[in-house]
Design a protein around this motif. Structure first.
Motif, PDB file in Angstrom:
ATOM      1  N   UNK A 112       0.819  -1.208   0.000  1.00  0.00           N
ATOM      2  CA  UNK A 112       0.000   0.000   0.000  1.00  0.00           C
ATOM      3  C   UNK A 112       0.859   1.267   0.000  1.00  0.00           C
ATOM      4  N   UNK A 113       1.963   1.249   0.723  1.00  0.00           N
ATOM      5  CA  UNK A 113       2.705   2.491   0.958  1.00  0.00           C
ATOM      6  C   UNK A 113       4.093   2.536   0.332  1.00  0.00           C
ATOM      7  N   UNK A 114       4.527   1.468  -0.338  1.00  0.00           N
ATOM      8  CA  UNK A 114       5.929   1.464  -0.793  1.00  0.00           C
ATOM      9  C   UNK A 114       6.211   2.605  -1.781  1.00  0.00           C
ATOM     10  N   UNK A 115       5.186   2.977  -2.535  1.00  0.00           N
ATOM     11  CA  UNK A 115       5.410   4.061  -3.500  1.00  0.00           C
ATOM     12  C   UNK A 115       5.538   5.422  -2.835  1.00  0.00           C
ATOM     13  N   UNK A 116       5.044   5.503  -1.610  1.00  0.00           N
ATOM     14  CA  UNK A 116       5.196   6.767  -0.863  1.00  0.00           C
ATOM     15  C   UNK A 116       6.512   6.790  -0.076  1.00  0.00           C
ATOM     16  N   UNK A 117       7.294   5.720  -0.196  1.00  0.00           N
ATOM     17  CA  UNK A 117       8.582   5.689   0.493  1.00  0.00           C
ATOM     18  C   UNK A 117       8.539   4.972   1.823  1.00  0.00           C
ATOM     19  N   UNK A 118       7.773   3.883   1.854  1.00  0.00           N
ATOM     20  CA  UNK A 118       7.701   3.083   3.087  1.00  0.00           C
ATOM     21  C   UNK A 118       8.278   1.707   2.807  1.00  0.00           C
ATOM     22  N   UNK A 119       8.968   1.152   3.785  1.00  0.00           N
ATOM     23  CA  UNK A 119       9.416  -0.224   3.628  1.00  0.00           C
ATOM     24  C   UNK A 119       9.494  -0.927   4.971  1.00  0.00           C
TER      25      UNK A 119
END
Lengths: 67, 166
Positions: B78-85
């Motif tokens: 859900x969030x990897x494109x916002x810079x989450x890992x």
């Protein structure tokens, strides 16, 4: 007395804290008091039935332990 | 010998006087460098700088980890494109157990293996799982012990909040 104390202190070196990420090891089969809980249960049942009359396990009926 | 002195020595010997290694909120997260669980390459935490990192210490026998992994995977997607890992550090004694766990709970995020338990010591893990939410500057934002589905909602809000920050 002093030697006893010293021995106790030395024995304390064997103590260690189990780290949170090592707690699985406490559940390993070799950590159990009893290698075969089912067999212990059966033996206990038989012993209980036979020895009930002599006391030691509390109340209970006695007999052969077949039930 | 005074009884209190004696007690002190006994405590020291039995290791109850542990040194405070713990990392704390507001401080830079120590840069973990570990081999990947599934591959061979070493991974260093600072390669995720300017990302929001969910650093998770887990093991295959840990029941809450079974709850967490599918949820962590959903966050990753859900969030990897916002810079989450998510970076998950495995602490199993037996590597195969960890790999079997991953077969049941497949994930795409980074999984590392801390065979020497070194980083678990450095991060002073007190419960399984323990996770550290690290902001884009590499500073620890919060620490979480354990994992529940209800607690996950609050965690997700924290992640969203951190993702909004530069």
């Amino acid at each position: 007395m002093k030697i006893m104390l010293l021995l106790c202190l030395i024995a304390l070196f064997g103590c260690t804290q189990v780290k949170p990420w090592q707690r699985d090891r406490l559940a390993a089969p070799q950590m159990a008091f009893d290698t075969d809980p089912l067999e212990t249960e059966l033996r206990q049942h038989s012993a209980f039935s036979k020895e009930a009359s002599s006391g030691g396990y509390g109340g209970g009926g006695g007999g052969c332990g077949c039930n | 010998m005074m009884p209190s002195k004696f007690l002190l020595i006994v405590l020291a010997i039995t290791g109850f006087m542990q040194s405070a290694l713990a990392v704390s909120v507001g401080e830079p997260a120590p840069i973990v460098t570990l081999p990947s669980l599934t591959g061979d390459a070493d991974v260093a935490l600072d390669q995720f700088r300017d990302k929001v990192v969910y650093l998770d210490f887990w093991a295959s026998w840990c029941a809450p980890c079974r709850t967490s992994f599918p949820i962590l995977q959903s966050w990753q997607q859900k969030y990897q494109e916002q810079g989450f890992t998510v970076v998950a550090i495995n602490l199993d004694e037996d590597k195969d157990a960890a790999l079997r766990f991953l077969q049941h709970y497949p994930v795409t995020f980074t999984t590392l293996r801390d065979a020497q338990e070194h980083w678990a010591e450095v991060y002073a893990i007190e419960a399984m799982p323990t996770s550290f939410l690290i902001n884009r500057q590499g500073v620890i934002h919060s620490v979480h012990s354990g994992f529940t589905e209800t607690g996950a909602t609050a965690l997700e809000q924290q992640i969203q909040q951190l993702l909004r920050q530069p």
